[in-house]
Design a protein around this motif. Structure first.
Motif, PDB file in Angstrom:
ATOM      1  N   ASP A 219       0.830  -1.197   0.000  1.00  0.00           N
ATOM      2  CA  ASP A 219       0.000   0.000   0.000  1.00  0.00           C
ATOM      3  C   ASP A 219       0.865   1.248   0.000  1.00  0.00           C
ATOM      4  O   ASP A 219       2.088   1.179   0.147  1.00  0.00           O
ATOM      5  CB  ASP A 219      -0.940   0.007   1.212  1.00  0.00           C
ATOM      6  N   ALA A 220       0.216   2.388  -0.193  1.00  0.00           N
ATOM      7  CA  ALA A 220       0.856   3.694  -0.038  1.00  0.00           C
ATOM      8  C   ALA A 220       0.355   4.243   1.295  1.00  0.00           C
ATOM      9  O   ALA A 220      -0.763   4.751   1.377  1.00  0.00           O
ATOM     10  CB  ALA A 220       0.470   4.614  -1.194  1.00  0.00           C
ATOM     11  N   PRO A 221       1.135   4.119   2.379  1.00  0.00           N
ATOM     12  CA  PRO A 221       0.596   4.332   3.724  1.00  0.00           C
ATOM     13  C   PRO A 221       0.157   5.764   4.046  1.00  0.00           C
ATOM     14  O   PRO A 221      -1.012   6.008   4.306  1.00  0.00           O
ATOM     15  CB  PRO A 221       1.753   3.901   4.629  1.00  0.00           C
ATOM     16  N   HIS A 222       1.088   6.719   4.007  1.00  0.00           N
ATOM     17  CA  HIS A 222       0.742   8.082   4.407  1.00  0.00           C
ATOM     18  C   HIS A 222       1.903   9.004   4.059  1.00  0.00           C
ATOM     19  O   HIS A 222       2.989   8.554   3.648  1.00  0.00           O
ATOM     20  CB  HIS A 222       0.435   8.145   5.910  1.00  0.00           C
ATOM     21  N   THR A 223       1.705  10.291   4.239  1.00  0.00           N
ATOM     22  CA  THR A 223       2.725  11.286   3.934  1.00  0.00           C
ATOM     23  C   THR A 223       4.035  10.964   4.650  1.00  0.00           C
ATOM     24  O   THR A 223       4.040  10.620   5.836  1.00  0.00           O
ATOM     25  CB  THR A 223       2.246  12.682   4.352  1.00  0.00           C
ATOM     26  N   THR A 225       6.033   8.502   3.693  1.00  0.00           N
ATOM     27  CA  THR A 225       6.378   7.109   3.429  1.00  0.00           C
ATOM     28  C   THR A 225       6.373   6.863   1.923  1.00  0.00           C
ATOM     29  O   THR A 225       6.204   7.782   1.131  1.00  0.00           O
ATOM     30  CB  THR A 225       5.391   6.150   4.119  1.00  0.00           C
ATOM     31  N   SER A 226       6.528   5.615   1.545  1.00  0.00           N
ATOM     32  CA  SER A 226       6.467   5.227   0.136  1.00  0.00           C
ATOM     33  C   SER A 226       5.716   3.916   0.029  1.00  0.00           C
ATOM     34  O   SER A 226       5.446   3.248   1.033  1.00  0.00           O
ATOM     35  CB  SER A 226       7.870   5.088  -0.452  1.00  0.00           C
ATOM     36  N   VAL A 227       5.369   3.551  -1.188  1.00  0.00           N
ATOM     37  CA  VAL A 227       4.686   2.278  -1.421  1.00  0.00           C
ATOM     38  C   VAL A 227       5.557   1.154  -0.861  1.00  0.00           C
ATOM     39  O   VAL A 227       6.749   1.069  -1.182  1.00  0.00           O
ATOM     40  CB  VAL A 227       4.426   2.058  -2.923  1.00  0.00           C
ATOM     41  N   SER A 228       4.968   0.308  -0.031  1.00  0.00           N
ATOM     42  CA  SER A 228       5.765  -0.711   0.642  1.00  0.00           C
ATOM     43  C   SER A 228       4.903  -1.898   1.022  1.00  0.00           C
ATOM     44  O   SER A 228       3.679  -1.827   1.039  1.00  0.00           O
ATOM     45  CB  SER A 228       6.424  -0.131   1.900  1.00  0.00           C
ATOM     46  N   VAL A 229       5.582  -2.997   1.343  1.00  0.00           N
ATOM     47  CA  VAL A 229       4.918  -4.209   1.825  1.00  0.00           C
ATOM     48  C   VAL A 229       4.917  -4.169   3.344  1.00  0.00           C
ATOM     49  O   VAL A 229       5.944  -3.876   3.966  1.00  0.00           O
ATOM     50  CB  VAL A 229       5.647  -5.469   1.324  1.00  0.00           C
ATOM     51  N   GLN A 230       3.787  -4.470   3.934  1.00  0.00           N
ATOM     52  CA  GLN A 230       3.703  -4.511   5.392  1.00  0.00           C
ATOM     53  C   GLN A 230       2.665  -5.545   5.811  1.00  0.00           C
ATOM     54  O   GLN A 230       1.842  -5.989   5.007  1.00  0.00           O
ATOM     55  CB  GLN A 230       3.341  -3.138   5.958  1.00  0.00           C
ATOM     56  N   ALA A 231       2.724  -5.927   7.075  1.00  0.00           N
ATOM     57  CA  ALA A 231       1.724  -6.846   7.608  1.00  0.00           C
ATOM     58  C   ALA A 231       0.379  -6.143   7.660  1.00  0.00           C
ATOM     59  O   ALA A 231       0.286  -4.966   8.032  1.00  0.00           O
ATOM     60  CB  ALA A 231       2.126  -7.304   9.001  1.00  0.00           C
TER      61      ALA A 231
END
Length: 402
Positions: A219-223, A225-231
């Protein structure tokens, strides 16, 4: 609802009604009908529709309303570029859906159902995962809808759009698309996972990601950050999960490439049966792993021999016409194109001694790799190389090159 079901007169009437309502408070309109700038765009759009016979097309992209409706075609990768949507009927459909949604907020379910079905036949959850993964590292930009920067729903909309599946713009609207999934345990790769987010609620989600499997999402989490894989669990309580892609009519199970007879898995790519022998032979003849060649072709065109990118790259391996002419191949012939791609990739691997650099040369040209002494600092190429290597299940540097 289809493009043909809404006529020019109805669109113009909708525009006129929205334009008349624009100077009011604008409550109830998801696209901001109370904004003076929006009223100006509506006026221009009405004029454009009259002038073009209801076919906005890419030549109207300078108008704010049409830019929002038609979206951004940029972004795929390749030996020139990868396949992208050409606007046209999809753009008209997006425009009509947006206008009708703005005119009547109660119409979102019907519109979302039409979005969910648009262009989704043949697309698998793995396709979605592969497409999304190549944008890992793209910065979060509020309101962003392109590879230059995404917000959460802009990211999901863009990824599915690259596969021909049209999603509405916001996470709240996307949460009405497709079919509900009971829990993360029942989710499949490619499903949309929703959270209340900082600006939403359980009934109107404010955040969305794409489920990858094994309890993870991208996802693209929030200001900041960057698009990333997370739990999935790290993003807070899940308030909804939606299966956007269609299910198999015969079994009710999600259709995946593994169910297609004759397909063969190479690395992390399922290769359609008709291309298996060609890829294996071409790779062997040019001293590269079959999985690397399969990953490249999958990333370039998803094995579509008719693919044409917005930059003019053609065929299953996405050759620019000048490159194809120089190699004396027909880029629309899958066998010729796959063999040519293997020849190029093999020569670059031998030249640079690195799969990373070989892929970078395929994407950006060998001169760029020579100039920078490795993968050039181009955002597209830096995303392209790890994405293809990941699909191939390989590291960047081979132990030996033959």
């Amino acid at each position: 609802m289809t493009v043909d079901s809404v006529g020019l007169a109805e669109i113009q009437q909708t525009l006129s009604e929205m334009q008349s309502a624009a100077p009011s408070t604008g409550t109830g309109s998801p696209v901001g009908a109370g904004d003076d700038a929006f009223a100006t765009s509506l006026a221009q759009a009405t004029s454009d529709l009259s002038a073009t016979g209801g076919l906005p097309g890419n030549d109207r992209s300078g108008d704010d309303l049409f830019s929002e409706a038609l979206g951004d075609d940029g972004g795929a990768s390749g030996a020139g570029d990868g396949p992208t949507s050409s606007g046209g009927a999809d753009g008209e459909f997006n425009l009509m859906a947006m206008l009708l949604s703005a005119q009547d907020g109660t119409n979102t379910d019907a519109i979302s159902g039409a979005y969910a079905q648009s262009g989704s036949a043949g697309v698998t959850g793995q396709d979605v995962v592969d497409e999304a993964s190549q944008f890992e590292g793209t910065p979060y930009v509020w309101g962003g809808t392109t590879p230059q920067g995404f917000d959460c729903s802009g990211f999901t909309q863009y990824v599915f759009g690259q596969l021909g599946v049209q999603l509405p713009r916001t996470s709240e609207e996307q949460a009405t698309v497709g079919a509900p999934v009971d829990s993360v345990a029942d989710a499949s790769p490619g499903d949309l996972v929703f959270f209340a987010g900082s600006d939403g609620s359980a009934s109107s989600p404010g955040h969305v990601g794409i489920y990858l499997g094994n309890g993870e999402m991208i996802d693209a989490p929030h200001t900041g950050t960057s698009v990333s894989v997370q739990a999935v669990s790290s993003a807070g309580p899940v308030v909804a999960i939606r299966q956007v892609l269609p299910t198999s009519s015969s079994t009710g199970d999600t259709l995946t490439s593994d169910t297609l007879t004759g397909d063969t898995v190479m690395g992390n790519v399922t290769v359609p049966g008709q291309y298996v022998n060609t890829i294996e032979e071409a790779a062997a003849n040019n001293g590269i792993p079959a999985s690397l060649l399969a990953a490249l072709v999958s990333h370039e065109s998803r094995f579509d021999p008719t693919a044409v990118s917005s930059a003019g790259a053609e065929g299953i391996a996405q050759f620019m016409p000048a490159t194809a002419a120089g190699m004396r191949i027909n880029p629309d012939d899958p066998t010729e194109a796959i063999n040519a791609a293997a020849k190029l990739l093999g020569s670059y691997a031998a030249q640079f001694g690195s799969y990373s650099d070989a892929l970078a040369a395929y994407d950006a040209g060998s001169s760029a790799v020579e100039r920078y002494g490795g993968v050039p600092p181009y955002a597209e190429t830096q995303a392209y190389v790890p994405a293809v290597l990941s699909l191939a299940g390989l590291s960047g540097t081979p132990e030996t090159l033959t």
